[in-house]
Structure formats: structure tokens, C-alpha cells
Scaffold this active site. Sequence first.
Site, PDB file in Angstrom:
ATOM      1  N   MET A   1      11.082  24.300  -0.804  1.00 50.67           N
ATOM      2  CA  MET A   1      10.280  23.312  -1.526  1.00 50.67           C
ATOM      3  C   MET A   1      11.163  22.369  -2.335  1.00 50.67           C
ATOM      4  SD  MET A   1       7.045  23.962  -4.066  1.00 50.67           S
ATOM      5  CE  MET A   1       6.303  25.163  -3.000  1.00 50.67           C
TER       6      MET A   1
ATOM      7  N   TYR B   1      16.084  30.901   3.387  1.00 48.92           N
ATOM      8  CA  TYR B   1      14.942  31.734   3.802  1.00 48.92           C
ATOM      9  C   TYR B   1      15.071  32.133   5.273  1.00 48.92           C
ATOM     10  CZ  TYR B   1      11.991  30.838  -0.324  1.00 48.92           C
ATOM     11  OH  TYR B   1      11.462  30.787  -1.583  1.00 48.92           O
TER      12      TYR B   1
ATOM     13  N   LYS C   1       0.837  -1.212   0.000  1.00 47.16           N
ATOM     14  CA  LYS C   1       0.000   0.000   0.000  1.00 47.16           C
ATOM     15  C   LYS C   1       0.872   1.263   0.000  1.00 47.16           C
ATOM     16  CE  LYS C   1      -0.363  -0.150   5.030  1.00 47.16           C
ATOM     17  NZ  LYS C   1      -1.087  -0.735   6.153  1.00 47.16           N
TER      18      LYS C   1
ATOM     19  N   ARG D   1     -10.752  -0.159  15.362  1.00 48.82           N
ATOM     20  CA  ARG D   1     -10.597   0.756  14.234  1.00 48.82           C
ATOM     21  C   ARG D   1     -11.512   0.286  13.101  1.00 48.82           C
ATOM     22  NH1 ARG D   1      -4.777   1.428  11.245  1.00 48.82           N
ATOM     23  NH2 ARG D   1      -5.361  -0.651  10.553  1.00 48.82           N
TER      24      ARG D   1
END
Length: 338
Positions: free
Chosen positions: A293, A248, A33, A117
Amino acid sequence: MASIILNKNNFFNNLDIISKHTKAKDKIALVLKDNAYGHGLIEMATMAKEYGIQKCVVQTESEALKVAEFFDYILVLADFPTVPSEKIYYTINDLNAVYNFPPGTKVELKVDTGMHRNGVKPDELYTAFARIKEQGLSLGALFTHHRSADELTSEWFWQKENFEKVKTHAKELAHIFGFESLRFHSCNSAALFRNAAFDEDMARVGIAAYGCMELPNAIAVEGLKPVLSLYASKLSSRELKKGDRVGYGGTYETQEDCVVSNYAFGYGDGFFRVLSNNYKTPQGIELVGRISMDNSSFLCDEDELLIFNDARSVAAFTQTISYEVLTSLKPEITRKIV
Ligand SMILES: *Cc1c(COP(=O)(O)O)cnc(C)c1O
């Protein structure tokens, strides 16, 4: 650019250790998954097939269809069928969901033995079987999931006990409702290795196969090796004077004259921004300034920088688990098998 290297030897080494414990390769259902825990769905499916793995577990039907050609059996944890397939089994997670599966669908019933769950309660088994029969579904297995198999507490034992009772009851019901040869499975990686006398039909193994399982020392498993390493290539380098600031906000101030290089990867690739000014690579190279980013700066001059070769070390810096570090890696990053 960031790139991922997948180490086939390490993967096969892990599968050797796991299949020794399950006593057969065909009892391993490899959990694929979330893009195979960030490793790359097709890459891992290809290697698994080469090793001789025949079963896998995914979250959605769309994942199942992508890997259908590689496996004989696929368990979908949370989705409904749109394309009929002989190989795919769909999980019933709730008593009221039974009627959402078209007649003829191959299903497996999830039972809630204590995690609370997903799954039907043990005392709902009769109703579940009756509804599955009424709806004309083909029931292949019952399974459960442990909430604390990776913790050294008594929880694993009582949940295992609960599932043993479910098995006994289910076998009686299978007889009544005419579901032949039901299979049972309950183990994820941690539960499998805690179970010295593993004798179920299969184990759903994820993190151990990827080599990043973390267990308390008393139940630790030796020899598993991480499969995935992340590298980044240099975009630029600069010589800085003592007192210059990087990135930054200028959050990092150089302590002496030094070379700082910038690498083309960042939080856009899935590397957590919270690691800004707080990460060292396996070679001890310091990440300096804020992660952007698509840019991260390091106190070094390497052309190709190894960012990590064990997701657990990154997890430790960010106080999360290796699962989150790995599944955060974007599918667009190139993956290469070595
Ligand atoms: C993800 C998952 C697993 C695999 O767990 P690991 O700890 O990675 O081995 C097994 N079973 C279910 C139901 C899961 O959702």
C-alpha cells in the site's frame, strides 16, 4: 513519501504547439477534469492562467467553483447547477434532462454524432431546441465528442461529417428559436491535430496539454512533452545475499548479493499493484517484489528515486492508457511546480 513535479516549461511548450494549431490561445479550453488528469486542479489552473488560457472544461460544478477565479468560461460536462454563475455552462446530455435545469441556466447541448454515449440524436435537435426554449434556458453552444479520433480509421471523417450537418441544422433552428450566436466545438486533443483546417470556436484539449498524447505514427504530433514526473523518497536500505526474498509473499528472489531500498509509496498513492516485479524506472532501475500500500522496493540505493516522467511508459507496462495512470495518482501527493 511520493511527490509530483510539474514542469511549467513543458506545459507552456505544449500550449505553444496547441495554440499554433487553434490559431489563438482563447480557442483552447483546457480540460481539467479529474484533478487535471491527476496533475493537480489548482496547480494546473494557476499555470494555465499565467499562460493566458481563459477557458476550461471540468466534470462537476464543484470543480468549476474551485477554478472559477482563474477562467472566464467554464464548461461542466456532467452536473446540475446549485450556485448561479455567469461563467459556468452546463451540458445537456439527454433530451429528458432539459427540464432538470432551472430557467436562466447557461447550457450547451451535447449531440451524439456516433459515439452513442451521451447527447441528443441529430434528429432530436428540433425537440431539444423547443424544450430548451420552453424551459427558459440560455443555449450557448452545441458540441460533440469523437469516438475514434486517435485511431487511423475513417471513423473520424464520418463523425466530422455528421457534426457539419448538425451545425447547418442548428443554425436554422437558432434562427427560428432566437438563440443568437451559437458556438460549436467537437475536438479533443487527437481530433484537433487531425483537423489541419481547424476553424471551430474552441477545442477541448486534455492529454495533449499534459504531453502524453498517443497517436499512430502517420498522424503523430512532434514536440509535446510530459508535464508530470513522480518521485519517491527512500525509507530504508538493506544489503541482501543471493537467494534472499523481498516483500509480501517473497515473490522476488535476488540473483546475487545486492542492495535493495524501500520507497514510501505504493498502490495507496495510485501506483498499480499489477506492476509488482514488472517495472523499470526511466533510469532502468528494477522494481522488485510486490508493491504494498505504501511501500515499494527497488534494486538501488537512490535517496530520491524518479519513478516515471512519462505516464505512457507506465501505461505500456500495465496495458492501460496514460489517462488512467495519471488520474490514479492521489490528490494527497504533494505537487510542486518547477
Ligand atoms: C475528457 C474529454 C476531452 C479531452 O480529451 P483528450 O483526449 O484528453 O484531449 C474532451 N471532450 C470531452 C467531452 C471529454 O470528456
